[in-house]
Design a protein around this motif. Structure first.
Motif, mmCIF file in Angstrom:
data_model
loop_
_atom_site.group_PDB
_atom_site.id
_atom_site.type_symbol
_atom_site.label_atom_id
_atom_site.label_comp_id
_atom_site.label_asym_id
_atom_site.label_seq_id
_atom_site.Cartn_x
_atom_site.Cartn_y
_atom_site.Cartn_z
ATOM 1 N N GLY A 118 0.311 -9.059 -17.805
ATOM 2 C CA GLY A 118 1.197 -8.266 -18.628
ATOM 3 C C GLY A 118 0.843 -6.801 -18.734
ATOM 4 O O GLY A 118 1.668 -5.988 -19.159
ATOM 5 N N VAL A 119 -0.395 -6.426 -18.353
ATOM 6 C CA VAL A 119 -0.810 -5.019 -18.457
ATOM 7 C C VAL A 119 -1.304 -4.463 -17.129
ATOM 8 O O VAL A 119 -1.645 -3.289 -17.041
ATOM 9 N N ASP B 89 4.844 -10.694 -15.154
ATOM 10 C CA ASP B 89 3.915 -11.278 -16.127
ATOM 11 C C ASP B 89 3.920 -12.804 -15.989
ATOM 12 O O ASP B 89 4.964 -13.447 -16.173
ATOM 13 N N THR C 224 6.981 -9.704 -25.229
ATOM 14 C CA THR C 224 7.548 -8.370 -25.102
ATOM 15 C C THR C 224 6.443 -7.318 -25.182
ATOM 16 O O THR C 224 5.338 -7.576 -25.659
ATOM 17 N N GLN C 225 6.756 -6.134 -24.718
ATOM 18 C CA GLN C 225 5.794 -5.047 -24.699
ATOM 19 C C GLN C 225 5.507 -4.579 -26.126
ATOM 20 O O GLN C 225 6.420 -4.378 -26.915
ATOM 21 N N TYR D 253 3.710 0.681 -27.632
ATOM 22 C CA TYR D 253 2.827 1.696 -27.059
ATOM 23 C C TYR D 253 3.276 3.094 -27.483
ATOM 24 O O TYR D 253 4.465 3.359 -27.645
ATOM 25 N N ASP E 46 -5.147 -3.665 -24.551
ATOM 26 C CA ASP E 46 -4.273 -2.512 -24.791
ATOM 27 C C ASP E 46 -4.955 -1.449 -25.640
ATOM 28 O O ASP E 46 -4.561 -1.198 -26.781
#
Length: 568
Positions: A133-134, A141, A294-295, A298, A385
């Motif tokens: 995912g990152v 993902d 979901t993201q 950020y 993150d």
């Protein structure tokens, strides 16, 4: 991450109540050991050498800070103040009391955790890349697909009693960080010529007594067909797997006996009966599960400025610079990075983490990484993150708490099973070997000069330490009641997976660090430029290492060889 709905929570709470009753009846003498065995295994409870061991499920390694705090509480109240991260991204408690296990399961249920299907002949925890995912090199993902598989496999009535345990891994990057080629089923997310995303499916991989690299049985599987195709594979295995001999019961034995081509055709034939059933995924269901991944929110950051500031900090603080080099990884979002918290300081069993450390990690996750933590195959933890501007503050706090050792990907970042100190199946201890090697190679500059190098240790042929796929693998063997260690070289768990080859006769415990030193000396002498150990080994072969480790004037008899390899 996935959040339980009301039905999920009710199922787990009912399971806890059920096991409480089963445990009470066993302790009252109303259930025999044989009757209680399958019941406890279905709830992750083993009887080990010194005490029960409880394995807690961590789906694809993903944890919330609330769950980590609960684990800290449980280890403090019900165990000896620490827990262990496994190579399947799960958590193990090594010292719970049997009568307390239902209470532990009840507390886990409060934070949407359980120990269901972490043992027994069923589909175990589905694993994935800790940077899912990152990662910049990710096609898609893999975590939603892991979650879909988890929901399909948990309590699946048809696959509750397979011929043997069954493991699935999903990878979303071309550079494999999920070791899919040594799983019963490996799933690689791919894109076909029509630019559609689907799956390449491998089957028949695995380590243990008979290590095998999996074979591709389908080059491209459409997304909506994932579960029906897995149903077909499991049905073929469930019907034809060997139930008479547990050492020949894994799917890898069946695939190898039939050949991958024959097995693939059997699966295709079975799939004709399953592909158009209610198990076929709808886009609505796929989107529902993806909605849990979901993201996070950020911030918009200036990556160039962040890098310039980090460069100044690293220049002024050598220790921070080394940690930055080894324990951080690039992120798909500018201004962010992923941080690996090392659980491999010298003198601590690899993968062990204390209750107080867990609480600090939960605090760090809340402060710097949206409240999420990931467990890794390499027995470390990841904050995925982190803003680059927060790295120095995070490092200072991690350093104080003992998990800022700057050794990720190096010789001392070793994988190690609990071995004979805990496990009743082990032929030899693993933890003392790991510590001896850590103390032998305590020069960090020397370790860095070696470059990326994996060293994996298993206490027996069950290969919980994945010794077969370590660049250097160490296996505990039993020689007439004494503990010895066999060395293997050339293994790798990446996209170009290879199985290590046995160097020769085994060694006593005290000899192992010196043997490793001789192996590394040959590597240093023979490497070209910055060539990694695995590349050097593949280029020059085993002979130079063998000649260095075994003196030329020492003849190795066939009997000696047989003794060394007896339990391999």
């Amino acid at each position: 991450m996935y959040i339980y709905n009301e039905q999920d929570q009710k199922i787990i709470e009912q399971r806890v109540a059920q096991f409480q009753g089963q445990t009470d009846r066993y302790l009252a003498g109303k259930l025999t050991n044989e009757e209680f065995l399958p019941l406890r295994l279905q709830n992750g409870l083993y009887i080990q050498r010194l005490a029960p061991m409880l394995r807690i499920a961590v789906p694809y390694g993903l944890l919330s800070s609330a769950q980590v705090r609960k684990l800290a509480h449980i280890t403090r109240v019900y165990d000896k103040g620490y827990c262990h991260i496994t190579t399947r991204q799960n958590i193990q408690l090594n010292w719970p009391q049997l009568e307390d296990v239902p209470k532990i399961l009840g507390e886990l249920a409060e934070v949407q955790m359980h120990a269901v299907q972490t043992s027994g002949n069923c589909i175990r925890n589905t694993t994935s890349d800790q940077f899912a995912g990152v990662s910049q090199d990710e096609l898609e993902d893999p975590r939603p697909w892991c979650e879909i598989i988890r929901q399909w496999s948990t309590f699946h009535p048809e696959f509750a009693f397979l011929p043997r345990k069954f493991k699935i891994a999903v990878c979303g990057t071309e550079g494999d960080r999920a070791a899919i080629q040594v799983h019963d089923i490996g799933i690689q997310i791919v894109k076909n010529s029509a630019d559609e995303i689907g799956f390449q499916v491998l089957a028949g991989g695995g380590l243990g007594r008979t290590p095998v690299i999996g074979s591709v049985i389908r080059e491209f599987l459409p997304q909506k067909d994932l579960l029906t195709y897995l149903d077909a594979i499991l049905r073929v295995y469930n019907r034809h797997g060997n139930r008479d001999n547990k050492y020949k019961a894994r799917i890898k034995i069946l695939v190898r006996a039939w050949t991958a081509e024959v097995f693939a055709q059997e699966v295709e034939d079975e799939w004709e009966y399953t592909k158009d059933t209610l198990g076929r995924l709808t886009q609505e269901e796929i989107d529902r599960v993806k909605g849990f991944f979901t993201q996070p929110p950020y911030e918009s950051l200036d990556n160039k400025i962040s890098d310039e500031e980090l460069a100044i900090l690293a220049e002024n603080n050598i220790a921070f610079g080394k940690w930055l080099q080894r324990n951080t990884r690039s992120h798909k979002i500018p201004g962010y990075t992923s941080v690996t918290l090392s659980l491999k300081p010298t003198g601590v069993a690899p993968g062990d983490v204390t209750d107080s450390q867990l609480e600090v990690i939960a605090d760090l996750a809340d402060a710097y990484s949206f409240g999420e933590i990931r467990a890794t195959h390499n027995q470390n933890l990841v904050l995925a993150d982190v803003k680059k501007s927060d790295l120095f503050k995070l490092w200072e706090k991690a350093k104080v708490s003992g998990f800022a050792t700057p050794n990720i990907g190096t010789l001392t970042d070793m994988i190690c099973c609990p071995g004979g100190d805990f496990c009743s199946l082990a032929n030899a201890k693993s933890i003392p070997i790991a510590e001896a090697i850590q103390r032998k190679f305590d020069d960090i500059d020397y370790i860095y000069d070696l470059g990326d190098l994996s060293l994996n240790i298993s206490g027996c042929m069950n290969a919980c330490g994945h010794h077969h796929v370590g660049n250097i693998g160490i296996l505990g063997v039993d020689k007439k009641g004494a503990e010895f260690y066999q060395i293997q070289l050339g293994g790798n768990a990446g996209s170009d997976t290879s199985l290590g080859g046995v160097l020769g006769p085994s060694f006593g415990e005290s000899e192992v660090p010196e043997v490793v030193e001789k192996i590394l000396t040959i590597y240093i002498e023979q490497r070209k430029g910055d060539e990694l150990f695995l590349d050097t080994y593949r280029r020059i072969g085993v002979t130079p290492f063998k000649e260095s480790v075994y003196p030329k004037d020492k003849k190795i008899s066939n009997m000696h060889k047989d003794q060394g390899l007896k339990h391999a």
